[in-house]
Each structure stands twice: as C-alpha cells, then as structure tokens.
Design an enzyme around this catalytic site. Sequence first.
Site, mmCIF file in Angstrom:
data_model
loop_
_atom_site.group_PDB
_atom_site.id
_atom_site.type_symbol
_atom_site.label_atom_id
_atom_site.label_comp_id
_atom_site.label_asym_id
_atom_site.label_seq_id
_atom_site.Cartn_x
_atom_site.Cartn_y
_atom_site.Cartn_z
ATOM 1 N N GLU A 8 0.540 -1.295 0.030
ATOM 2 C CA GLU A 8 0.325 -0.182 0.165
ATOM 3 C C GLU A 8 0.940 1.320 -0.400
ATOM 4 O O GLU A 8 0.555 2.364 -0.547
ATOM 5 C CB GLU A 8 -0.928 0.335 1.348
ATOM 6 C CG GLU A 8 -2.212 1.128 1.502
ATOM 7 C CD GLU A 8 -3.256 0.631 2.116
ATOM 8 O OE1 GLU A 8 -4.153 1.292 2.696
ATOM 9 O OE2 GLU A 8 -3.841 -1.162 1.985
ATOM 10 N N ASP A 47 -2.840 -3.613 2.937
ATOM 11 C CA ASP A 47 -3.235 -3.663 4.573
ATOM 12 C C ASP A 47 -4.501 -4.451 3.959
ATOM 13 O O ASP A 47 -5.166 -4.576 3.132
ATOM 14 C CB ASP A 47 -3.837 -2.154 4.783
ATOM 15 C CG ASP A 47 -2.588 -1.395 5.232
ATOM 16 O OD1 ASP A 47 -1.066 -2.349 5.472
ATOM 17 O OD2 ASP A 47 -2.426 -0.728 5.153
ATOM 18 N N TYR A 105 -1.321 -3.857 12.945
ATOM 19 C CA TYR A 105 -2.895 -3.056 12.466
ATOM 20 C C TYR A 105 -2.904 -2.032 13.302
ATOM 21 O O TYR A 105 -3.773 -2.968 13.864
ATOM 22 C CB TYR A 105 -3.096 -4.150 11.131
ATOM 23 C CG TYR A 105 -3.704 -3.468 10.665
ATOM 24 C CD1 TYR A 105 -2.974 -1.971 9.612
ATOM 25 C CD2 TYR A 105 -5.075 -3.032 10.043
ATOM 26 C CE1 TYR A 105 -3.740 -1.410 8.370
ATOM 27 C CE2 TYR A 105 -5.810 -2.685 8.777
ATOM 28 C CZ TYR A 105 -4.726 -1.321 8.086
ATOM 29 O OH TYR A 105 -5.745 -1.207 7.406
#
Length: 670
Positions: free
Chosen positions: A10, A104, A308
């Site tokens: 990303e 992600d 995350y």
Amino acid sequence: MAGKWLIITEKDNTARRISSILFKNVKKVRKKGINVYQADNTYVIGLKGHIVQLDFPEEYNNWSKVPLKSLLRADIIKKVTEKNLVEVLKSIAKEIDRVTIATDYDREGELIGVEALEIIRNENPNVRFDRVRYSAITPSDIKKAFSSPTEVDFNLAKSAEIRQKIDLIWGAVLTRLISLSSGRLGKDFLSVGRVQSPTLRLIVEREEEIKNFKPKKYWEIFASFRKGEEVFQCKHEKRFEDKEQAEKAFAKVGDKGVVVSFEKKERAEKPPTPFNTTEFLREASKFMSVNKAMMVAESLYMSGYISYPRTDNTVYPKTINLRAIVEKLTQGEFKKEAEFVLSQEKLRATRGKKESKDHPPIHPTAVAKKDELSKDEWVIYELVVRRFLATLSPDAIWVVRRGKIDSSGEIFRFNGRKLIEEGWRKIYIYSKAEEVPVPDLQEGEVLDIVSKKLEEKETKPPNRYSSGSLIKEMEKLGLGTKSTRHEIINKLYSRKYVYGNPLRPSEIGMAVINALKKEAETITQPDMTSKLEEDMYAIAEGKLSDEYVVEESIRFLDEILSNLDRESLSKTLRDGIRKDKIVGKCPKCSRDLVIRKKKGDSRRFIGCSGYPDCNFTLPLPQKGTIYITSKLCEKHEIKRIKIRTKKGYWDLGCPYCNYLEWQEKNKKVN
C-alpha cells in the site's frame, strides 16, 4: 522461481520493509520517480493508497448550471490520480507471470489492491494473482503470510468501491445544495456528507442541550466524623430539592453519630480489555487529536513496532504467542513492567465483547528505544505497550468499606476504598486510582462529629463530546467505520464546523444542521448511514447486490430533493453565515462588528457593519483559522476569539482588550 513476480504493497515504506524481510541483496531502482525494489526475479512496489478515484465526468463540474438531480444517475468514471505509478505498473505488467497483492487487509486495502490488479490485468490478462494477509510487518508475520497466500476478495473490494460511489454522490449533491443555497462557493464552499452530517448533528444538539439547560437547585448535607486520630467525611443519604427541608434536617444533626451498619470486603478490579481502534483512539485522544493519533499509529505499524491499528477485535487470537511478546519487552525500556507480568504463574489475557477474525487487537510487535522514535511516536508506542501488558496483569485489589451512621435520625452514608494491591494499575499509569479513607468501624460504635455543612448546589448540563467520546458514540450509532471515524472528525474541524476539544459547533455548523433538520431531516439522522454500513457488510459477504444498494441510496436522495424548500433552506443558511461573522457590538455606534477582508490584499480585520458611516476597526492575526467563541468579554461585550494553528489553539481573547494592551505596550516602548 520460474518467471517474474510482482509484489504490491500500500505504501513505499511497507514495500521497502517487506522486500528486506523476504529477500537478500535488494536493489532500489527509480522508475519515473517511483521506487521499485528488485531482488532475483521479483519486483516490490509500494502504492500511494488509491491510485484511481471515482469522479463525475467533466460536464458535471459547473455547480451553478448542472441540475442537482442529474448527479444522481450520472455515469461515474474512474480517474487515474497517480499517473507515474500507473505507467510503471503497466510496464512491469508485461514481463511478469505472477502478482501478489500485499496491501493492508481491510475493506479499503482490498480495493486499493484490486485497483492496481485491474491495471495489470488490462496489460497482461493471463497473469496469475493471489493475496497475502498480515497484521504486523515483522519478519515472522511477513514470512508466514507469504508462505500461505490466499485469494483476492473481490466482494470485499466491491463493497469499498460502492461506499466510495455512494459517498461521492451524497457528498456532491448535498455539498452543492447547501453551497448554492448559502452563496458560499469557491474555496469557501460548505461540505456535507453521509456520515459528516449526523456526526455534526450530535455536536450541535449537545450544544443546544447545554444552552437550553436550566439548572435546578438542590442541597446536600455533609458531616465529618472522628474515630481516634482519623477523620472521614460522609454524605447525607438524601439529596434535598427543598431548602426548608434541608435546613430542618441539618438542624437535627447532633454532635454524635452511631454506626448502624458497616461492611468491609475486598473487591477485585479487572484489567482493561485489549485495544481495538475505538478504544485506542479514546485513550490516545488524551494526548493528541484522534486524526494525529491514527497517523502516528500507522507510522509505527509500517515501521514494524505495533500491529495493524484498524481493528474491531478485542480478543487476542490463540495464534499469538503472548508470552513471547512479553519476554521480548524485557529487553527494552519496559523491562520492569514486563518482568512483573511474567512473575505470574500463568498469563491470562482479558477479553472484550468484540471478536473478529481479520486482525488481532492492537499490540506491540517489536521493542523500540525512546531515541529511535519521535516524541509523538513514543507517546503512542508507550500507550500500546502499557495497555498490552495491563491486559495480561493481575487484578487490582481494593478494600472497600461501606456503611451508615445515624445522627439524631438523620442517616449518613460512607463508601471508602483503599488500594492494597496495584495489579494492572502498576503498569497502566493512565488510570488514576482515587482512594477514599475510612477507618474500620463496628455497629453500635459512637463517633464524634467534628464538623457539618449544608451545601447549596445546582444540577449541571451534559458534557460536550470530546473527540474520544464522540468516536465511541459514532461506533454505537453505526456512523462510519473504524477506519474513517477519526477522518470525519478532522473534516468537521477543517470545514470550521467545530472547534476546540471538547468539541463546540461554530455558528455556521449550527446553521447547516438546523437548516437540514428543517428541510431534510433524514440526512442528519444516523439511520440511513447505519443501514448503509450494514449493506456494505452484506455486499462483502455476497448476500446483497451492489446495484440494489446504490439504487436504494439514489431513490432516498431523489425524494429529499423533491420535497425541499430551497428558499427556506437558503434563508436559514445565510442567516447562520451572517451570525458566524458577528463578533459583537461596535463601541462607537452599536451596530454589528463583523470579520471582514480588505479588498485587493485579502487581509482580515474586524470592522463595523455600518461602514462607511462608522470606520471603527480592530486588527486580527493573518495566520491560522479564526473561531468566534460564545464567551463574551464582560468589559466590551465582544466575543472572545480563538485561533487554530498547526501547533494547536491560541486564545486571543477579546480582540478589543488585546488591541488596547498592544497600544499600551507600544506607548511604553516609544
């Protein structure tokens, strides 16, 4: 490995970390200003988030001439936003056999990956593709993810694209509606959005509750009792609404009291639950804005320090070796805290109410040194580490003393507490342990009354929302997602609809909501937005068609536009905008003082609305966003002003007082 392989992440720094974990002798090559990491027959490229975006065709760009209803069924197009990146992807696509999406793992990340995949497949229809999913950018997590790739979830990506499409239509229709109705066009346009409007309504209605709140008086009686050397305070069991009754009860209280009941017991206080995004942002908002906190958390995640940060999960999965993480933390600045956790016979983690399978709760994934991180990064890293260790810590143990004391028929209650074992509180320093001292007592024991007092009090209005409590309320009402709530709040600030923390609405923020409530109230209610979020999950699970969801949303907007009274909407908005500029009354002629701009150079100042008959003016700072507060200067009856800069809020106060002080200083200097 046969053939060439492309890995897409990303962001660029994620591409750099993943390439260094998976390969040796990685070579960085610049193509059209884009970093490409090469090793063996593999390319690793980091995107810049979305490289394409949905938009209306150019013929819809003229706000004044394009009918609002025509936006509802316009053919939405995809525009490339990162041309160089797309060109690099196209050139590499022609020589690869396989592409792996490593963006992600969430709805938005899936769409970002699919956008890139579509560009590649247009150039190379036969390319093989797969997906890797991970929750931390650490060697073990990345190697594990790449050892067992899965399929791309096109339904999940589709649900994100449909949200984009609906948000584009809602945003364009409603923003143009109120901007045209208010006459605020160009860079000063007024934005309205699907989630933004009901969120702003929460803030506005809370402010109205506070303004309309009528305090009620009540009376409370307190008495301080002595046992030996110890003195402790008790409160009368009754709150009096009538002053005369309160005074009668107060007069009855003697100089002694008899203990009529006493209970002493230990109470265990459970540790906090693991961090999901909402709880993390609530706690982080004590130190910085929620938007900044998320940016810092994302930076720590991409650097491999934490997991995350976008997750609903509050239950650690069994696949995480919690003990190994704690043992690793003994090597860093939290050695003492980690050793305290390891001193238990068995590690037991707390569990929250929400459990999901995509990502674990937010937790540390590597040991960081304080001098490796910026000040803000360390604050967030320490918060995550301490929360994680606290969830594995023993209970805090309190001794609680409760009971009643009778003085001449008037009953007083006490509720004492003393912390005897810190447990998790030893680690999680953000939660203050407040003790209330009370000695051990016995039923029938007679105590001296040292002092007594009758206090007149008033009921208080509800508290304004802090950014942390607002995010919690948004989650409860289904407004936005874990990934977008902080962005919505930031947008309200940037549009000057709110200021401060706790959040206060500006006059224009109030005008927008009051106008919409009057003419199109459903736009400001959470129901439609909440239902749409549920529909997104249904699309992701393949249970609902995207065409149906889009059509339902379009019909809803069509009905609103058909029933609107544009004239009434325009009047309410324009009145609000005018009020938003009024600072107070002119000391010369009593007409309104308003914020104005000089013609030609756009410098701002406060001037009398009676100009040119009255030329009274006050200077203003030329940098920062101006917020006119509701607080009046008692001397000049001019509203106090706050300035928001990149460094935070600066309280300018009364601009007239400020100007007079400046003049006085200049006299002394000269």
